[in-house]
Design an enzyme around this catalytic site. Structure first.
Site, PDB file in Angstrom:
ATOM      1  N   ASP A 195       0.673  -0.801  -0.175  1.00  0.00           N
ATOM      2  CA  ASP A 195      -0.258  -0.074  -0.287  1.00  0.00           C
ATOM      3  C   ASP A 195       1.194   1.153  -0.286  1.00  0.00           C
ATOM      4  O   ASP A 195       2.134   1.275   0.170  1.00  0.00           O
ATOM      5  CB  ASP A 195      -0.975  -0.422   0.726  1.00  0.00           C
ATOM      6  N   TRP A 241       1.021 -26.333 -13.324  1.00  0.00           N
ATOM      7  CA  TRP A 241      -0.322 -26.670 -13.795  1.00  0.00           C
ATOM      8  C   TRP A 241      -1.424 -26.566 -15.366  1.00  0.00           C
ATOM      9  O   TRP A 241      -1.835 -26.954 -15.560  1.00  0.00           O
ATOM     10  CB  TRP A 241      -0.633 -25.434 -12.469  1.00  0.00           C
ATOM     11  N   PRO A 283      -9.126 -26.086  -7.578  1.00  0.00           N
ATOM     12  CA  PRO A 283      -9.818 -25.161  -6.568  1.00  0.00           C
ATOM     13  C   PRO A 283      -8.990 -25.277  -6.007  1.00  0.00           C
ATOM     14  O   PRO A 283      -8.681 -26.352  -5.166  1.00  0.00           O
ATOM     15  CB  PRO A 283     -10.604 -25.161  -7.147  1.00  0.00           C
TER      16      PRO A 283
END
Length: 143
Positions: A15, A44, A56
């Site tokens: 941030d 993957w 998932p």
């Protein structure tokens, strides 16, 4: 034995105050998990393209302990706490030096991309995951 890797905390992961932005951690969690699979021979892209298997996340629980800052080196470990027929219960730990920054429990499920149903882990992927199983301590017979 747990899978281990590290990466720097970059400007884009923070941030304006230079503190890690928590959604960036989730991107890192996925990247580290993908790296672990590739490390044991199950990248993957090949799982998805050639084997039509997805992984998932069906459960994710994260505990943030202390902040990390732009420029810190994050050390990741991933262990398999439990391995089911089609699920894997992963435990992530992220440290900077001797400080735990965050931990997570992630449950993945092997899923057919054609039927969207759970499928058994193929033997080679199961073996790769099993190599990262946490060692269970035998009960103390004197206890």
């Amino acid at each position: 034995m747990a899978f281990a890797t590290s990466r720097p905390l970059g400007f884009g992961d923070c941030d304006p105050a230079g503190i890690a932005y928590f959604p960036a951690y989730m991107d890192m969690l996925v990247a580290v998990t993908e790296e672990m699979f590739a490390d044991f021979g199950a990248p993957w892209p090949e799982m998805v393209r050639d084997r039509r298997i997805g992984v998932p996340t069906v459960k994710l629980d994260v505990d943030f302990s202390t902040p990390a800052f732009h420029g810190d080196r994050l050390d990741f470990t991933v262990a398999v706490a439990a391995l089911g027929r089609s699920s894997a219960d992963l435990r992530h730990r992220v440290v900077v030096g001797d400080r735990t920054v965050w931990t997570a429990r992630q449950v993945l499920v092997a899923t057919s991309l054609d039927t969207h149903r759970a499928v058994a882990w193929p033997d080679d992927i199961r073996a790769g995951l099993a190599a990262h199983l946490e060692k269970q301590h035998a009960p103390d017979p004197a206890a």
